[in-house]
Design a protein around this motif. Structure first.
Motif, short mmCIF file in Angstrom:
data_model
loop_
_atom_site.label_atom_id
_atom_site.label_comp_id
_atom_site.label_asym_id
_atom_site.label_seq_id
_atom_site.Cartn_x
_atom_site.Cartn_y
_atom_site.Cartn_z
N GLU A 146 -13.42 133.80 -8.80
CA GLU A 146 -14.65 133.56 -7.91
C GLU A 146 -14.27 134.11 -6.58
O GLU A 146 -15.22 134.35 -5.77
N ARG A 147 -13.04 134.14 -6.12
CA ARG A 147 -12.89 134.60 -4.67
C ARG A 147 -13.14 136.24 -4.54
O ARG A 147 -13.90 136.65 -3.79
N ALA A 148 -12.88 136.74 -5.66
CA ALA A 148 -12.96 138.20 -5.84
C ALA A 148 -14.48 138.46 -5.68
O ALA A 148 -15.06 139.41 -5.42
N HIS A 149 -15.15 137.79 -6.52
CA HIS A 149 -16.69 137.81 -6.98
C HIS A 149 -17.49 137.68 -5.66
O HIS A 149 -18.51 138.20 -5.19
N GLY A 150 -16.99 136.65 -4.90
CA GLY A 150 -17.65 136.13 -3.26
C GLY A 150 -17.34 137.67 -2.43
O GLY A 150 -18.26 137.51 -1.50
N LYS A 151 -16.18 138.31 -2.53
CA LYS A 151 -16.09 139.77 -1.69
C LYS A 151 -16.76 140.56 -2.27
O LYS A 151 -16.95 141.69 -1.68
N GLY A 152 -17.44 140.40 -3.39
CA GLY A 152 -18.27 141.60 -3.88
C GLY A 152 -17.24 142.52 -4.73
O GLY A 152 -17.79 143.75 -4.94
N MET A 153 -16.12 142.30 -5.21
CA MET A 153 -15.28 143.25 -5.96
C MET A 153 -15.66 143.24 -7.40
O MET A 153 -16.47 142.28 -8.15
N ARG A 154 -15.45 144.47 -8.13
CA ARG A 154 -15.72 144.25 -9.46
C ARG A 154 -14.61 143.68 -10.23
O ARG A 154 -13.27 144.30 -10.12
N ILE A 155 -14.99 142.95 -11.37
CA ILE A 155 -13.47 142.39 -12.09
C ILE A 155 -13.59 142.90 -13.57
O ILE A 155 -14.80 142.79 -14.14
N CYS A 156 -12.43 143.03 -13.83
CA CYS A 156 -12.08 143.43 -15.40
C CYS A 156 -10.94 142.46 -15.85
O CYS A 156 -10.14 142.43 -15.12
N ILE A 157 -11.25 141.86 -16.94
CA ILE A 157 -10.39 140.91 -17.31
C ILE A 157 -10.26 140.90 -18.78
O ILE A 157 -11.15 140.98 -19.88
N ASN A 158 -8.85 140.87 -19.10
CA ASN A 158 -8.36 140.48 -20.55
C ASN A 158 -8.02 138.93 -20.72
O ASN A 158 -6.97 138.74 -20.36
N PRO A 159 -8.77 138.23 -21.19
CA PRO A 159 -8.47 136.62 -21.11
C PRO A 159 -7.54 136.27 -22.30
O PRO A 159 -7.73 135.48 -23.19
N SER A 160 -6.49 136.91 -22.23
CA SER A 160 -5.38 136.99 -23.29
C SER A 160 -3.98 136.53 -22.65
O SER A 160 -3.78 136.95 -21.52
N PRO A 161 -3.21 135.75 -23.25
CA PRO A 161 -3.52 134.76 -24.52
C PRO A 161 -4.43 133.84 -24.49
O PRO A 161 -4.76 133.19 -23.23
N ILE A 162 -5.23 133.64 -25.36
CA ILE A 162 -6.38 132.62 -25.39
C ILE A 162 -5.51 131.02 -25.63
O ILE A 162 -4.59 131.04 -26.35
N ASP A 163 -5.97 130.34 -24.59
CA ASP A 163 -5.36 128.78 -24.73
C ASP A 163 -6.47 127.97 -24.18
O ASP A 163 -7.69 128.39 -24.15
N ASP A 164 -6.23 126.87 -24.12
CA ASP A 164 -7.05 125.59 -23.81
C ASP A 164 -7.84 125.95 -22.22
O ASP A 164 -9.00 125.29 -22.29
N GLU A 165 -7.35 126.54 -21.54
CA GLU A 165 -7.99 126.84 -20.32
C GLU A 165 -9.00 128.07 -20.36
O GLU A 165 -9.83 128.18 -19.44
N THR A 166 -8.91 128.99 -21.38
CA THR A 166 -9.84 130.19 -21.54
C THR A 166 -11.11 129.74 -21.54
O THR A 166 -12.04 130.52 -20.72
N ALA A 167 -11.61 128.74 -22.11
CA ALA A 167 -13.08 128.35 -22.24
C ALA A 167 -13.53 128.12 -20.65
O ALA A 167 -14.85 128.15 -20.67
N ALA A 168 -12.54 127.86 -19.89
CA ALA A 168 -13.31 127.38 -18.56
C ALA A 168 -13.40 128.33 -17.62
O ALA A 168 -13.86 128.29 -16.50
N LEU A 169 -12.88 129.67 -17.96
CA LEU A 169 -12.93 130.83 -17.16
C LEU A 169 -14.19 131.29 -16.83
O LEU A 169 -15.08 131.21 -17.54
N PRO A 170 -14.47 131.57 -15.74
CA PRO A 170 -16.13 132.18 -15.32
C PRO A 170 -16.17 133.67 -15.75
O PRO A 170 -16.37 134.27 -14.83
N LEU A 171 -16.08 133.75 -17.00
CA LEU A 171 -16.17 135.26 -17.64
C LEU A 171 -17.46 135.86 -17.19
O LEU A 171 -17.54 137.06 -17.21
N TYR A 172 -18.57 135.09 -17.16
CA TYR A 172 -19.76 135.81 -16.71
C TYR A 172 -19.63 136.55 -15.41
O TYR A 172 -20.72 137.26 -15.00
N LEU A 173 -18.65 136.13 -14.49
CA LEU A 173 -18.62 137.04 -13.22
C LEU A 173 -17.88 138.28 -13.36
O LEU A 173 -18.00 139.13 -12.35
#
Length: 295
Positions: A146-173
């Motif tokens: 969220e902070r990086a998106h607010g700055k206009g940075m480009r985000i590349c993410i590997n959401p691994s390992p999958i855990d209970d918090e993964t579903a809450a990540l704002p991957l659409y950013l």
């Protein structure tokens, strides 16, 4: 344009075994060793070896300073890595069988002790158009996004390992989401046994504005964006150790992308680099250099 990887740094303890241990079983290892690792550190190593000037941020204990030193030796900037005196580094206990397949147990250690104030201080050095590379082995990944998106940075993410918090990540950013078939099925809301085409289609529908990289083992990889799917077969090498295969793939895909190469070539060079990595023992040390890949 700068590249920041805010990610994990681990001390890997690797046991080579005849086969992965089953429930209730005790086996003797064929060999044991300690290496530098962590998905974040591995991806920074891949980026640095590919010729990208990457900054790595994270936290590590005194027992893991050699990981930071190794990264620096590959050309990564480690000035944003904090070393703690009273805590321990993240650990990974890895089993590798005779076919090169592995299983991994993680202990987060310092990787989950980053503070938001530390994150803000690091991000203050980066601007619009810079890249942020993330995995899911540190705390507050969503906050960083969220902070990086607010700055206009480009985000590349590997959401691994999958855990209970993964579903809450704002991957659409994210501009790029990188997953294997199990992780991809989870994010797509499908059974793990779903077909690759079905997973790719569902991920494209869920992330219409985001590029998705999907690796499917010996069946290669897919790049999905805006309804367009590009497939790349594996570049076949003898398999010795698959520990850093995915991290190598992601690092070299991003490095190729930063060179301005078309998706087809990005997938090819990422596949080639990953193939070379699995033909060698270890994690960070197995990742090839640019002159082995971009030829």
């Amino acid at each position: 344009m700068k590249v920041l990887n805010y990610g994990s740094l681990n001390v890997d303890i690797i046991y080579h075994v005849e086969h992965i241990v089953k429930e209730g079983e005790t086996v003797s290892s064929l060999a044991v060793g300690t290496n530098a690792g962590g998905k974040g550190a591995n991806q920074s190593a891949a980026l640095a070896k590919a010729g990208v000037g990457v900054f790595h941020a994270g936290k590590i204990g005194r027992d893991g300073v050699f990981v930071s030193e190794l990264l620096s030796g590959y050309g990564a900037d480690v000035g944003f890595i904090s070393v703690t005196d009273d805590q321990e580094s993240g650990k990974a206990v890895i089993q590798v069988d005779r076919q090169g397949k592995n299983c991994i147990i993680l202990h987060p250690g310092d990787n989950r002790r980053n503070t938001r104030a530390e994150m803000d201080r690091v991000l203050s050095h980066f601007d619009k158009g810079d890249y942020l590379i993330l995995q899911n082995e540190i705390n507050d990944v969503g906050y960083l996004m969220e902070r990086a998106h607010g700055k206009g940075m480009r985000i590349c993410i590997n959401p691994s390992p999958i855990d209970d918090e993964t579903a809450a990540l704002p991957l659409y950013l994210a501009d790029l989401v990188f997953v294997n078939e199990i992780e991809g099925a989870y994010l797509a809301g499908l059974d793990p046994g779903a077909g690759y085409g079905q997973i790719a289609s569902a991920l494209g529908e869920r992330f219409p504005e985001t590029a998705v990289l999907l690796t499917v083992g010996r069946n290669g990889s897919y790049h999905i964006r805006g309804g367009e799917v590009v497939h790349q077969g594996i570049i076949d090498y003898p398999v010795v150790d698959t520990t850093a295969a995915g991290d190598t793939f992601m690092g070299y895909f991003i490095a190729s992308m930063l060179k301005g190469l078309p998706v087809e070539q990005c997938l090819f060079f990422a596949s080639k680099a990953s193939g070379i990595a699995v033909s060698r023992k270890g994690a960070m040390q197995s990742i090839p250099f640019a002159d082995e890949v971009f030829v």
